[in-house]
Structures are given as C-alpha cells and as structure tokens.
Design a protein around this motif. Structure first.
Motif, short mmCIF file in Angstrom:
data_model
loop_
_atom_site.label_atom_id
_atom_site.label_comp_id
_atom_site.label_asym_id
_atom_site.label_seq_id
_atom_site.Cartn_x
_atom_site.Cartn_y
_atom_site.Cartn_z
N THR A 43 0.86 -1.18 0.00
CA THR A 43 0.00 0.00 0.00
C THR A 43 0.89 1.22 0.00
N PRO A 44 0.52 2.23 -0.78
CA PRO A 44 1.38 3.42 -0.84
C PRO A 44 1.45 4.11 0.51
N LYS A 45 2.62 4.65 0.81
CA LYS A 45 2.81 5.46 2.02
C LYS A 45 2.29 6.87 1.79
N VAL A 47 0.42 9.51 -1.56
CA VAL A 47 -0.02 9.74 -2.93
C VAL A 47 -0.01 11.24 -3.15
N ILE A 78 8.08 4.17 -6.94
CA ILE A 78 6.90 4.97 -7.27
C ILE A 78 6.18 4.38 -8.49
N PHE A 119 2.20 7.38 -6.74
CA PHE A 119 1.96 6.52 -5.59
C PHE A 119 3.33 6.10 -5.07
N ILE A 120 3.65 6.48 -3.85
CA ILE A 120 5.00 6.29 -3.29
C ILE A 120 4.97 5.14 -2.28
N PHE A 121 5.80 4.14 -2.56
CA PHE A 121 5.93 2.97 -1.69
C PHE A 121 7.27 3.09 -0.98
#
Length: 125
Positions: A43-45, A47, A78, A119-121
């Motif tokens: 899940t992205p940390k 957005v 990302i 979207f940053i993981f």
C-alpha cells in the motif's frame, strides 16, 4: 549468478518470489525476499497529484516539483498514473526523486497538459 525471481511449481506448491541481491529466490529466508506468495499487498505510504502544463513545441519538458510528506531514507518505489490513462515513459511523462528523497519532480514531455498522480511505496529494495 543468483536466481532472483522464481514463479512456478515447487514440489506441488505454487511459488511467486523475488529476492534481494545475492539470495536465491526459491531458498531465501523471508527477510531476504521482497515479494513472496501470501504476503500482504503493498500500500502506498503517500499519494501526490499535480497538474503539469503542456510542453511547448521543441522546448524542454514541463516540470513541477512536489515536496513529499517525509524524507525517505532510501529511494522509494513509485508508480505513476495520468488521469487520461497516458502510459508513463521517457517520451510521455516521468518522475525523479531529488537528493535526500523528500522532493519529487514530475516531467511532461507531451504537447498537452496532464494531471499525474504518484503513488509512493516506502523503501522497496
């Protein structure tokens, strides 16, 4: 050379694994796997979304800088998405993290404006 990816049947059990460098994907311990069957979905940390102007004909790409909510310790992974479903790439649009990984610069190579979400993981190796 180490087998970094394994997808298939392992003695009757389906396996889907990706390992860290120098670890065999099939035999590595869980802490040395970045992806394995049965793991929780990523899940992205964070957005972030931005509107980018059209690139002028023959000019440099249109860019925008976004400050992220945190300073990522390692380069984060990302995923980019445009609202019009344009596929990201070097000839359409792309993003780069600036040093210290707390700023993301988006680039629009197209002659039309885009709204892009990143979207940053966090720290996927």
């Amino acid at each position: 050379m180490t087998r970094r990816v394994f997808i298939g049947n392992d003695n009757g059990a389906f396996r889907f694994r990706v390992s860290m460098p120098s670890h065999d994907a099939l035999t590595a311990a869980d802490q040395h796997l970045t992806i394995k069957e049965g793991m929780r979905p990523l899940t992205p940390k964070e957005v972030v979304t931005a509107w980018l102007a059209a690139r002028s004909s023959g000019g440099p790409p249109s860019t925008v800088m976004i400050n992220t909510a945190k300073d990522y310790g390692l380069p984060p992974f990302i995923v980019l998405k445009a609202t019009d479903n344009t596929i990201p790439g070097e000839k359409t649009f792309y993003a780069r993290f600036e040093p210290y990984y707390d700023r993301l610069r988006l680039y629009n190579m197209l002659g039309r404006p885009l709204t892009i979400s990143a979207f940053i993981f966090d720290e996927v190796i």
